[in-house]
Structure formats: C-alpha cells, structure tokens
Design a protein around this motif. Structure first.
Motif, PDB file in Angstrom:
ATOM      1  N   SER A  80      41.409  37.431  26.660  1.00 32.65           N
ATOM      2  CA  SER A  80      42.276  36.517  26.403  1.00 32.65           C
ATOM      3  C   SER A  80      42.000  35.802  24.881  1.00 32.65           C
ATOM      4  O   SER A  80      40.987  35.866  24.659  1.00 32.65           O
ATOM      5  CB  SER A  80      42.658  35.279  27.241  1.00 32.65           C
ATOM      6  N   GLN A  81      42.920  35.138  24.222  1.00 30.54           N
ATOM      7  CA  GLN A  81      42.646  34.590  23.149  1.00 30.54           C
ATOM      8  C   GLN A  81      41.747  33.431  23.227  1.00 30.54           C
ATOM      9  O   GLN A  81      40.798  33.146  22.334  1.00 30.54           O
ATOM     10  CB  GLN A  81      43.966  33.980  22.514  1.00 30.54           C
ATOM     11  N   GLU A  82      41.761  32.616  24.370  1.00 26.31           N
ATOM     12  CA  GLU A  82      41.121  31.604  24.610  1.00 26.31           C
ATOM     13  C   GLU A  82      39.561  31.850  24.718  1.00 26.31           C
ATOM     14  O   GLU A  82      38.591  31.259  24.380  1.00 26.31           O
ATOM     15  CB  GLU A  82      41.504  30.982  25.795  1.00 26.31           C
ATOM     16  N   GLU A  83      39.323  33.236  25.242  1.00 28.63           N
ATOM     17  CA  GLU A  83      37.773  33.571  25.485  1.00 28.63           C
ATOM     18  C   GLU A  83      37.231  34.486  24.504  1.00 28.63           C
ATOM     19  O   GLU A  83      36.043  34.925  24.299  1.00 28.63           O
ATOM     20  CB  GLU A  83      37.630  34.232  26.850  1.00 28.63           C
ATOM     21  N   ALA A  84      38.175  34.984  23.478  1.00 24.47           N
ATOM     22  CA  ALA A  84      37.988  35.996  22.504  1.00 24.47           C
ATOM     23  C   ALA A  84      36.695  35.537  21.727  1.00 24.47           C
ATOM     24  O   ALA A  84      35.894  36.359  21.222  1.00 24.47           O
ATOM     25  CB  ALA A  84      39.132  36.166  21.521  1.00 24.47           C
ATOM     26  N   LEU A  85      36.532  34.374  21.242  1.00 28.68           N
ATOM     27  CA  LEU A  85      35.512  34.170  20.324  1.00 28.68           C
ATOM     28  C   LEU A  85      34.214  34.137  20.751  1.00 28.68           C
ATOM     29  O   LEU A  85      33.036  34.109  20.305  1.00 28.68           O
ATOM     30  CB  LEU A  85      35.425  32.851  19.610  1.00 28.68           C
ATOM     31  N   ASN A  86      34.009  34.033  22.019  1.00 30.74           N
ATOM     32  CA  ASN A  86      32.785  34.138  23.112  1.00 30.74           C
ATOM     33  C   ASN A  86      32.153  35.439  22.730  1.00 30.74           C
ATOM     34  O   ASN A  86      30.809  35.636  23.070  1.00 30.74           O
ATOM     35  CB  ASN A  86      33.082  33.734  24.500  1.00 30.74           C
ATOM     36  N   TYR A  87      32.925  36.530  22.450  1.00 30.77           N
ATOM     37  CA  TYR A  87      32.126  37.770  22.024  1.00 30.77           C
ATOM     38  C   TYR A  87      31.758  37.871  20.815  1.00 30.77           C
ATOM     39  O   TYR A  87      31.140  39.190  20.464  1.00 30.77           O
ATOM     40  CB  TYR A  87      33.320  38.945  22.697  1.00 30.77           C
ATOM     41  N   VAL A  88      32.226  37.007  19.690  1.00 28.43           N
ATOM     42  CA  VAL A  88      31.682  37.050  18.326  1.00 28.43           C
ATOM     43  C   VAL A  88      30.084  36.901  18.069  1.00 28.43           C
ATOM     44  O   VAL A  88      29.586  35.686  18.559  1.00 28.43           O
ATOM     45  CB  VAL A  88      32.662  36.261  17.487  1.00 28.43           C
ATOM     46  N   ASP A  89      29.392  37.595  17.534  1.00 26.65           N
ATOM     47  CA  ASP A  89      27.756  37.572  17.188  1.00 26.65           C
ATOM     48  C   ASP A  89      28.080  36.757  15.805  1.00 26.65           C
ATOM     49  O   ASP A  89      27.155  35.796  15.768  1.00 26.65           O
ATOM     50  CB  ASP A  89      27.158  38.624  17.116  1.00 26.65           C
ATOM     51  N   GLY A  90      28.784  36.797  15.176  1.00 26.73           N
ATOM     52  CA  GLY A  90      28.902  36.180  13.904  1.00 26.73           C
ATOM     53  C   GLY A  90      29.876  36.728  12.786  1.00 26.73           C
ATOM     54  O   GLY A  90      30.593  37.437  13.184  1.00 26.73           O
ATOM     55  N   TYR A  91      29.872  36.342  11.624  1.00 28.63           N
ATOM     56  CA  TYR A  91      30.724  36.633  10.547  1.00 28.63           C
ATOM     57  C   TYR A  91      30.092  37.004   9.041  1.00 28.63           C
ATOM     58  O   TYR A  91      28.951  36.786   8.766  1.00 28.63           O
ATOM     59  CB  TYR A  91      31.540  35.505  10.205  1.00 28.63           C
ATOM     60  N   THR A  92      30.687  38.121   8.440  1.00 24.01           N
ATOM     61  CA  THR A  92      30.188  38.604   7.272  1.00 24.01           C
ATOM     62  C   THR A  92      31.303  38.812   6.448  1.00 24.01           C
ATOM     63  O   THR A  92      32.469  38.262   6.554  1.00 24.01           O
ATOM     64  CB  THR A  92      28.999  39.816   7.531  1.00 24.01           C
ATOM     65  N   LEU A  93      31.151  39.728   5.339  1.00 25.37           N
ATOM     66  CA  LEU A  93      32.372  39.965   4.305  1.00 25.37           C
ATOM     67  C   LEU A  93      32.423  41.548   4.319  1.00 25.37           C
ATOM     68  O   LEU A  93      31.364  42.345   4.561  1.00 25.37           O
ATOM     69  CB  LEU A  93      31.979  39.483   3.140  1.00 25.37           C
ATOM     70  N   VAL A  94      33.575  42.173   4.153  1.00 24.64           N
ATOM     71  CA  VAL A  94      33.978  43.590   3.774  1.00 24.64           C
ATOM     72  C   VAL A  94      34.740  43.738   2.631  1.00 24.64           C
ATOM     73  O   VAL A  94      35.617  42.852   2.181  1.00 24.64           O
ATOM     74  CB  VAL A  94      34.724  44.010   4.976  1.00 24.64           C
ATOM     75  N   HIS A  95      34.037  44.392   1.654  1.00 26.36           N
ATOM     76  CA  HIS A  95      34.911  44.787   0.501  1.00 26.36           C
ATOM     77  C   HIS A  95      35.652  46.062   0.673  1.00 26.36           C
ATOM     78  O   HIS A  95      34.977  47.054   1.370  1.00 26.36           O
ATOM     79  CB  HIS A  95      33.993  45.103  -0.803  1.00 26.36           C
ATOM     80  N   ASP A  96      36.950  46.197   0.509  1.00 19.49           N
ATOM     81  CA  ASP A  96      37.634  47.509   0.760  1.00 19.49           C
ATOM     82  C   ASP A  96      38.083  47.926  -0.819  1.00 19.49           C
ATOM     83  O   ASP A  96      39.156  47.469  -1.270  1.00 19.49           O
ATOM     84  CB  ASP A  96      38.862  47.193   1.480  1.00 19.49           C
ATOM     85  N   PHE A  97      37.458  48.820  -1.151  1.00 19.32           N
ATOM     86  CA  PHE A  97      37.778  49.604  -2.532  1.00 19.32           C
ATOM     87  C   PHE A  97      38.735  50.813  -2.093  1.00 19.32           C
ATOM     88  O   PHE A  97      38.543  51.631  -1.252  1.00 19.32           O
ATOM     89  CB  PHE A  97      36.448  50.015  -3.243  1.00 19.32           C
ATOM     90  N   SER A  98      39.887  50.889  -2.897  1.00 19.59           N
ATOM     91  CA  SER A  98      40.629  51.852  -2.569  1.00 19.59           C
ATOM     92  C   SER A  98      41.707  52.228  -3.541  1.00 19.59           C
ATOM     93  O   SER A  98      41.617  51.609  -4.712  1.00 19.59           O
ATOM     94  CB  SER A  98      41.672  51.479  -1.297  1.00 19.59           C
TER      95      SER A  98
END
Length: 225
Positions: free
Chosen positions: A89-107
C-alpha cells in the motif's frame, strides 16, 4: 563500461511524471495516436548496457553508423530498494526503501510517448546512477526534495519532487502491483519534462537539495567527444 555499485537488478524509469509537461500535453493527448491521457504511470527500463556511475564518461550516441545530431539529458531522484516489495500500500511503501540517489538519463530527443523509445533510451552508458545512497532514515519526506542539474556550471533544471504527478509512495505502490521489486532495484521517479540539450564534451552535474546528506547525492558525468 563502468559498473555501478548501487544497481543490482532493475532500473525502472517513470516518464510523463512532471506535472508541467503532463498538463501542457493535454491537448496532444486528445489526438491520435493517444486518444486520451494516460491513467497509469508510463514506465520504461534502462537495461544493463546503459548503466554507468558517477564520474564516468557517457558515450555520444551513434545511430545508423553516424554520430547523432543531438542528445538531451534529464535527472531524477532515484529510489533504491532494501527489501523485496510486492503489492504494498501507499502507507507502507516507504518502509521498503533503503535510500535515495540520482539517475541521469541521456537519450535522443523524444518525439512521442506513445510507444517505448528503444532506440533513444537504450544507448550504451546512458544511465549513470549515483555511486552512493542517502539512507532513507536521513530523508524525512522525499516529496520535499528537489533535483538540481547544471551543464558546464550553469543551472538548467530545478525539479521539485512535489511537482510530480505521482509521488514516491504512490509510484512504489503502483509499480509493486506490476512487478516484484527486489533489493538493489531502482526506480527513477520522474524527469523534467523539458530535457536539457547537451553537446559533445559537456559536463553534467546534478545534486539533491533538501537533505543534510546532499554531499553524498551528487552525480557528475561528461559527454564523450
């Protein structure tokens, strides 16, 4: 190619999640081939050959045996999973996140979102991912973050996560019903609708604003000649 220490499984990207772009395209969505605006997240994959990392040189695209005339870049906040995530669920979704980083998408520049742009999105080395992860415990609210991108030292995009059509928790929940997300999988939650044009030799740098760990969240790449 430079291996990335973060991505272990899938790199899933979300297109058309910038609300400014989405709203500006409403008239276009009413016409062929779309016929209506998308009601679910528009997803695409960046396969293994695209993966790269901070500090790596990005290959200039070659199409039909010749150097591409133009390329664009966008940066996204990226969610890194620390445990298996399936039908949550949306309410529990963030519990599965280890952390945050960045992505560059060159296209290659996109002309349509009706079909996945395999040619433009699957270019070798075109998806550098940050080499470090800001722990989820350091980010109280991912919706309060902003991704800032510079080309050759000049700011070209400042994209607040709050500007996205679908937020981080909603995307995790929705995608977890489409596919099981494993530890080491990454979701790039949305890129600016106006991708920035780049030239050979350009230096592209992005950072996450809104967290004390910003210094751990930088992504720097240079286009090949």
């Amino acid at each position: 190619m430079t291996k990335n220490p973060i991505v272990k499984g899938k790199l899933v990207c979300v297109a058309l999640n910038d609300s400014e772009q989405f709203n500006a395209m409403q008239a276009e969505f009413s016409e062929a081939p779309y016929k209506s605006a998308p009601t679910q997240p528009v997803l695409y994959f960046k396969p293994h050959n695209t993966w790269s990392t901070d500090g790596a040189e990005v290959e200039w695209a070659v199409t039909e045996g010749q150097a591409a005339q133009s390329m664009v870049v966008g940066a996204s906040l990226a969610v890194v999973f620390g445990q298996e995530c399936c039908r949550v669920s949306q309410e529990e979704a963030l519990n599965y996140v280890d952390g945050y980083t960045l992505v560059h998408d060159f296209s290659l520049p996109e002309k349509s979102y009706y079909r996945p742009d395999i040619k433009g999105k699957c270019l070798d080395t075109s998806a550098p991912v940050g080499a470090a992860v800001v722990p989820a415990s350091d980010v109280q609210d991912p919706q309060a973050l902003t991704v800032v991108t510079q080309i050759n030292g000049e700011t070209v995009n400042e994209t607040p996560v709050s500007q996205m059509v679908r937020g981080v928790a909603e995307l995790i929940s929705t995608i977890s019903y489409i596919m099981t997300l494993q530890p080491g999988d990454v979701i790039a939650i949305g890129f600016p609708g106006q991708r920035a044009p780049v030239k050979q030799g350009d230096k592209v740098s992005s950072a996450i604003a809104g967290t004390a760990s910003t210094g751990l969240c930088e992504l720097n790449n240079q286009l090949g000649q």
